[in-house]
Design an enzyme around this catalytic site. Structure first.
Site, mmCIF file in Angstrom:
data_model
loop_
_atom_site.group_PDB
_atom_site.id
_atom_site.type_symbol
_atom_site.label_atom_id
_atom_site.label_comp_id
_atom_site.label_asym_id
_atom_site.label_seq_id
_atom_site.Cartn_x
_atom_site.Cartn_y
_atom_site.Cartn_z
ATOM 1 N N GLU A 22 1.013 -1.236 -0.036
ATOM 2 C CA GLU A 22 0.120 -0.072 0.018
ATOM 3 C C GLU A 22 0.915 1.263 -0.011
ATOM 4 O O GLU A 22 0.716 2.187 -0.588
ATOM 5 C CB GLU A 22 -0.973 0.039 1.132
ATOM 6 C CG GLU A 22 -1.717 1.292 1.260
ATOM 7 C CD GLU A 22 -1.704 1.400 2.971
ATOM 8 O OE1 GLU A 22 -1.038 2.844 3.232
ATOM 9 O OE2 GLU A 22 -2.156 0.743 3.715
ATOM 10 N N GLU A 93 11.239 2.839 2.141
ATOM 11 C CA GLU A 93 9.671 2.702 2.635
ATOM 12 C C GLU A 93 9.399 1.740 3.707
ATOM 13 O O GLU A 93 8.505 1.766 4.755
ATOM 14 C CB GLU A 93 8.613 2.387 1.457
ATOM 15 C CG GLU A 93 7.397 2.728 1.755
ATOM 16 C CD GLU A 93 7.185 4.381 2.330
ATOM 17 O OE1 GLU A 93 6.350 4.760 2.799
ATOM 18 O OE2 GLU A 93 7.966 5.210 1.787
#
Length: 943
Positions: A22, A93
Site C-alpha cells: 500500500e 519505505e
C-alpha cells in the site's frame, strides 16, 4: 479503489507485506516515473490522498479540484496498471512502515487489539501481526535469503487483479462522461481472475473461549472488554440484530446496565455493539471504563451484564424497540448531512464488496425487516461458555506471566467455568434492570421554517448587557436541523490552575447529571456537549430542531440549579486525575504541540500545575467555587439553521431570564474591565527561540519537533501568501523529509492560527535523529526549496493560485461545517464572514514576485522578519542530545527558553481582535431595515 487484498493475504513469514505494498504504490509508475509526482500533483491542485490496509481489503483514495480530475484519475489508475518499485524506494519505505509501527508501540488501542488477535488460533490469519516492521520486512527475510522487493512485486502481480477491485468515482460530469473516463483510464488493469481470499470459520477455538485475560496497559485507568464470537450480522443487515442488541445493552437511560453501574460508582462509560467482522466471523463487544471502585467489583459487573442478557432472553424480542430503532435510522438516512466526497467514496467502495448493488449506497443503515429469530440467534450466542473477558489495569503489573510478542504487552490468562460466572451473577446487586421506555425525543415535526430574507452571512440579531446573539438562518442545506453554540465567558473560571480545573470538573459533572435525561435525545439525533474553554465554558446543541429548545433549556436549568453531589464529584475527580496523569503517555509530537501552545498563549496554565492541584480539591471546594464562577458572565451566542428570528431571540431571552433576571440572579453582567480575550505572544524578528525538553515518557523512543514560524496578524493579503506557500511546499516537505530522508512517519507542514496570529509549522516525530538534528534538516529543506520557488514557471504559479481559489470557493457541506467556519470568526473577534470572497480577491491580484518577496521576508533562512520557535521533545533514544541541548553554548541569534513562564512575561503580546468590535450590523429582519451599531471597544487586561 477498494482492492480485496488485505493483511489476511500476507504470505507466511512476511507479516506486513500487504500494508507495505500500500505504501509503495504511491511512489511512481511507468507512465509517471518521477518519484512522488502523483502526490505532488494532487496536493498542488487542492486535493488530498491516502490509503489504508485492513484484514481483507486495501483502500486507496484521493480528492482534487474538479478541473484537474481527469489527469489525477489517470495518475491514480497507474497504481493498478504498472507501478514502479525501485530498490532504493523499497528500502526507504520499509523504514517508513517501521516508523509507523514505532508510533503505535505504546498505544493501548493497538496493544490490546493485537493481544485479542494473539489469543486466537495460530492457524487463522486473524492471529497475525498486520502492520509490519523492520524485523518482518528486512531482518527476517534477509536471514532466510529472501529478496523483499521480489516478494513485493510477486505479491502485487499475483494478488492485484481487476476482478478483485471495486471503484467509485464521484465528479461533476455526467454519468456517461465519468463512465467513459473510467473505461479509458482503467481498462489496462490486468485481470488474472483471482479468487477472493477467504478463510472460513471463527478464529477462536474452545481453548480461547471462557477465558479471563489480565493485561497491563500503558495508561492509567481500568477497562473491561467482554467479547463474544458471533454470527456476522452482515448476512442479516436488513434485520440489524447487533444494532438491536447494542442499543439495549449499551443504553444509558433509566433501567439500563450503565445507569446501575454509574449509581454504584463503578463505571465511567459503557459501549456495546459489533466489532471486528468479516463475512466469516465477527465479535460482539461490551467495553466498560471502570472506576477504582469498579475495578474491585469486576465479577459483579460481569454478573450484572449477564443479568441484563438474561433479562433480554426473558423479555423476548420486542417489536416496538425494533420499530423505534428503524424509525430513527430512517430519519437519519433521509436527512443525512452531506459529507466530504472523499469520505463518501471510501464508504461506498467498501460497501461494494459486502452488499448487493441495490444497497451499495444504503448499506446497513436501514434495518427495516423485523425478524425476531435473527435477533434471538445472536442473543443466544452471548453465553457464559462463549465469552472472552479482557481486563486491563496497571494494578496487574508484576502479576502476569506472559508477553505478547509484537507490542510487549504483559498479560496472564485464566480459564473460567460456568460455576465461576454463575457466582458472579448470583452476587451481583439486585438493582432494577429493565428495558428502556419509549423515546420521547424522536422528532415528529420535520417541517422547514419559512425564513424571511436570505442572509448570506451571520447577523448580530440581538445584544444586551448580558449577551450577544449571532443568527444565520439556513439558506443552503434545507434540513430540519439547527446549531446552537453559547460561550459562557466567566472571568473567575480561569484565574488560577485550581479555578480552571474546578471549572473543568463543573462541566464534566453537568454532563454526568444530564446523561440520564439527554441520552434519549442523542439516540434520536439531538446532540449536546459542554466544554471547558480558556475564558469559561461552552454549550453546544445540534441536530433536529423540533425538540432542541427543550434540551437546551434543561441544560441551562441544570447550570442555574447546579449542586455538587459528593459521590459523583469523587468519580469525576478520579476520571479527570487519570486524564491528566495520562498526558505523559501522549505521542511526543502531541506533547510538542502542547508546549508550543503553552509558550504562545498568554494566561494558559500548564497541565502539571493543574495535576498538582487536583489531589487537594474536594466537593466542598467546587460547591463554594461554582456560584462565584457563575456570578459574572457574558454570553456569546450563535444560532443557525431551521430557526426563525423570533425563536432565536426567544431562546436567548429565556436564558437571560433564567440566569440574570430571576428573583435571585445567578449571574450579573460583566463590567468593561472583566471581558477577557486570549492573546498571543509576539516573537522577535531575526531571532530563533528553542525550547528543549525531555519527553514525559522516556520508554517512548520517539522524539519530536515543532518548528514554528510566526508570520503575521490576520490580514487578507498576507493570509493568501502564507496559504499559497503552504500549498506549494507541503508535499515537497513531506517527500524530502519523510520519503527521502526518512526522518519519521509523522512529517507534516501545515499552517497555524492562534486567535488570528498566522504562521507555519513543521511537525516531525522521529527515532532516526534527535530534534536538534531534525531542526537542521528543516532549515536545509527551506534552503533547497528557495530555488524551486524561483524556477517555478508562470503557468505553475497560476495553477497553484487557481487551485487555492477553487479550494476557497468550495461550498460548506453541512450546517455544522458552515457554523464552525463562522463561529471561528466570532470567537477570534475577526468577524470576516466574507473571508473566502476577500481572500479570493486578494489571490486574483497576487503575483509570483510578491510570493517570492513574502518568502524572502518571512520564511527564508535568515529572512529579516523571520520569527522562529523550535519546540524539541527528546525521547528515550536521544537523552544525550537533550543534555547537550541544555548545556551547549547558545549560537548567536538563538535564544534557549529554560522557563516558559519567565519567557512569556518577558515578551509583548499581539492585540486581540476582541479589543474593539468596530462596526456591527444589528439586523432586525424587517424588510429594508438594517441598523448599524457602533459598539464601544471592550476593555482588555493589559500586559
Amino acid at each position: 479503489m477498494n482492492v480485496c487484498v488485505g493483511s489476511f493475504s500476507n504470505p507466511e513469514g512476511l507479516d506486513g507485506l500487504a500494508h507495505f505494498l500500500e505504501h509503495m504504490l504511491f511512489y511512481a509508475s511507468e507512465k509517471y516515473p518521477l518519484e512522488d509526482s502523483y502526490s505532488k500533483y494532487i496536493a498542488e491542485h487542492g486535493g488530498s490522498t491516502n490509503a489504508f490496509t485492513s484484514s481483507e481489503r486495501t483502500n486507496y483514495h484521493f480528492d482534487i479540484n474538479t478541473d484537474c480530475f481527469e489527469e489525477a484519475l489517470d495518475r491514480f489508475a497507474q497504481f493498478f496498471i504498472k507501478p514502479l518499485m525501485s530498490p532504493d524506494a523499497t528500502m526507504r519505505e520499509i523504514k517508513a512502515v517501521d516508523s509507523e509501527n514505532q508510533k503505535n508501540l505504546l498505544s493501548d488501542v493497538w496493544r490490546m487489539n493485537q493481544l485479542q488477535k494473539h489469543l486466537c488460533t495460530e492457524a487463522h490469519p486473524y492471529h497475525k501481526f498486520s502492520t509490519g516492521n523492520w524485523d518482518t520486512l528486512e531482518v527476517r527475510p534477509k536471514a532466510r535469503g529472501i529478496d523483499i522487493r521480489c516478494e513485493l512485486i510477486k505479491f502485487y502481480e499475483e494478488r492485484y487483479s481487476a476482478n478483485l477491485m471495486q471503484l467509485v468515482v464521484y465528479g461533476k460530469e455526467s454519468l456517461d462522461k465519468i463512465q467513459s473516463l473510467v473505461e479509458n483510464k482503467f481498462q489496462e488493469i490486468p485481470n488474472t481472475n483471482r479468487s477472493c481470499f477467504s478463510f472460513p470459520g471463527q478464529p477462536c477455538t474452545p481453548e480461547h473461549l471462557q477465558i479471563l485475560v489480565k493485561a497491563v496497559p500503558i495508561m492509567q485507568g481500568h477497562k473491561l472488554r467482554i467479547i463474544w464470537p458471533i454470527t456476522p450480522s452482515i448476512h442479516y443487515y436488513k434485520e440489524g440484530p447487533c444494532r438491536y442488541l447494542g442499543h439495549l445493552i449499551g443504553h444509558k437511560g433509566e433501567g439500563s446496565l450503565f445507569l446501575i453501574l454509574k449509581k454504584l460508582g463503578w463505571a465511567i462509560s459503557l459501549s456495546a455493539g459489533e466489532g471486528d467482522f468479516t463475512r466469516e466471523f465477527s465479535f460482539f463487544k461490551v467495553v466498560i471504563d471502570l472506576t477504582d471502585a469498579g475495578h474491585e467489583h469486576m465479577g459483579e459487573i460481569v454478573g450484572l451484564l449477564f443479568k441484563y442478557i438474561i433479562l433480554l432472553q426473558q423479555s423476548g424480542v420486542k417489536k416496538w424497540v425494533f420499530d423505534e430503532i428503524s424509525a430513527i435510522c430512517e430519519t437519519v438516512f433521509h436527512y443525512k448531512d452531506k459529507i466530504p466526497p472523499i469520505n463518501y467514496v471510501v464508504n461506498v467502495a467498501s460497501n461494494m464488496k459486502l452488499y448487493p448493488p441495490k444497497d451499495w449506497l444504503v448499506a446497513s443503515s436501514l434495518p427495516l425487516n423485523f425478524n425476531p429469530g435473527t435477533i434471538q440467534m445472536v442473543l443466544d450466542e452471548l453465553t457464559m461458555n462463549n465469552v472472552r473477558i479482557f481486563w486491563e489495569s496497571k494494578k496487574f503489573e508484576g502479576h502476569t506471566d506472559m508477553l505478547e510478542p509484537w507490542y510487549g504487552t504483559a498479560y496472564a490468562v485464566m480459564k473460567l467455568t460456568d460455576s465461576m460466572i454463575q457466582k458472579w451473577i448470583d452476587t451481583a446487586p439486585n438493582d432494577c434492570l429493565h428495558l428502556p421506555a419509549p423515546n420521547l425525543f424522536i422528532p415528529t415535526d420535520l417541517s422547514l421554517k419559512d425564513v424571511q430574507g436570505k442572509a448570506k452571512y451571520p447577523v448580530l440579531l440581538r445584544k444586551s448587557a448580558y449577551s450577544r446573539l449571532w443568527y444565520k438562518p439556513d439558506t443552503m442545506f434545507f434540513t430540519p436541523k439547527a446549531y446552537i453554540r453559547i460561550d459562557f465567558n466567566c472571568p473567575y473560571a480561569s484565574h488560577s490552575p485550581e479555578a480552571q480545573i474546578l471549572t473543568y470538573i463543573f462541566t464534566q459533572l453537568l454532563m454526568d447529571y444530564l446523561n440520564e435525561y439527554a441520552y434519549d435525545a442523542q439516540v434520536a439525533g439531538l446532540h449536546y456537549a459542554i466544554y471547558l474553554k480558556d475564558t469559561g465554558f461552552q454549550v453546544i446543541v445540534l441536530g433536529y430542531n423540533h425538540k432542541m429548545r427543550i434540551l437546551l433549556e434543561t441544560v441551562v436549568q441544570k447550570i442555574a440549579e447546579f449542586k455538587v453531589k459528593p459521590d459523583r464529584f469523587a468519580v469525576v475527580k478520579e476520571s479527570v486525575t487519570k486524564e491528566y496523569e495520562n498526558f505523559k503517555f501522549q505521542q511526543p509530537y502531541q506533547q510538542a504541540l502542547y508546549y508550543c501552545s503553552t509558550i504562545l498563549e498568554d494566561h494558559s496554565w500548564p497541565w502539571s500545575e493543574k495535576l498538582e492541584a487536583l489531589p487537594h480539591l474536594e466537593a466542598d471546594d467546587l460547591a463554594k467555587f461554582s456560584p462565584v464562577m457563575l456570578s459574572r458572565a457574558f454570553l456569546e451566542c450563535y444560532i443557525a439553521g431551521n430557526f426563525d428570528q423570533n425563536e432565536a431571540e426567544s431562546v436567548i431571552k429565556h436564558i437571560e431570564d433564567t440566569l440574570f433576571k430571576c428573583p435571585q440572579p445567578i449571574s450579573k453582567q460583566l463590567s468593561p474591565s472583566e471581558h477577557l480575550a486570549t492573546r498571543t505572544i509576539k516573537l522577535e524578528s531575526s531571532l530563533s527561540y528553542f525550547y528543549p525538553i525531555e519527553g514525559l515518557n522516556q520508554s517512548d523512543k520517539n522524539s519530536a519537533l515543532v518548528h514554528y514560524i510566526q508570520v503575521h496578524q490576520d490580514d487578507s493579503v498576507l493570509n493568501v501568501k502564507l496559504q499559497l506557500f503552504s500549498l506549494i511546499a507541503k508535499q515537497a516537505a513531506f517527500h524530502q523529509l519523510r520519503s527521502v530522508e526518512q526522518l519519521g512517519y509523522i512529517t507534516v507542514l501545515m499552517q497555524r492560527n492562534d486567535f488570528g496570529i498566522r504562521g507555519l509549522q513543521f511537525i516531525i516525530q522521529s527515532t532516526e535523529k534527535d530534534p536538534q538534528e531534525v531542526d537542521l534538516r528543516v532549515e536545509a529543506f527551506l534552503k533547497v526549496f528557495e530555488s524551486k520557488l524561483h524556477v517555478m514557471t508562470n503557468d505553475e504559479f497560476k495553477s497553484n493560485v487557481n487551485a487555492l481559489i477553487d479550494m476557497k470557493l468550495e461550498r460548506h457541506k453541512n450546517l455544522r461545517e458552515e457554523s464552525s467556519f463562522y463561529w471561528k470568526e466570532i470567537v477570534y473577534g475577526t468577524l470576516k464572514f466574507d473571508r473566502k470572497e476577500s481572500e479570493v480577491a486578494a489571490l486574483e491580484q497576487l503575483t509570483q514576485q510578491e510570493l517570492i518577496d513574502f518568502f524572502n521576508e518571512y520564511i527564508k533562512v535568515g529572512a529579516p522578519r523571520k520569527k522562529i520557535l523550535s519546540v524539541q521533545v527528546y525521547g528515550g533514544l536521544h537523552s544525550d542530545g537533550y543534555k547537550l541541548a541544555k548545556s551547549e553554548r547558545i549560537q548567536p541569534q538563538s535564544v534557549r527558553i529554560d522557563d516558559i513562564f519567565s519567557f512569556r512575561r518577558s515578551r509583548p503580546l499581539y492585540g486581540s481582535f476582541k479589543g474593539g468590535l468596530g462596526h456591527m450590523k444589528l439586523q432586525m429582519f424587517q424588510p429594508g431595515c438594517t441598523v448599524t451599531v457602533r459598539e464601544p471597544p471592550l476593555m482588555q487586561h493589559c500586559s
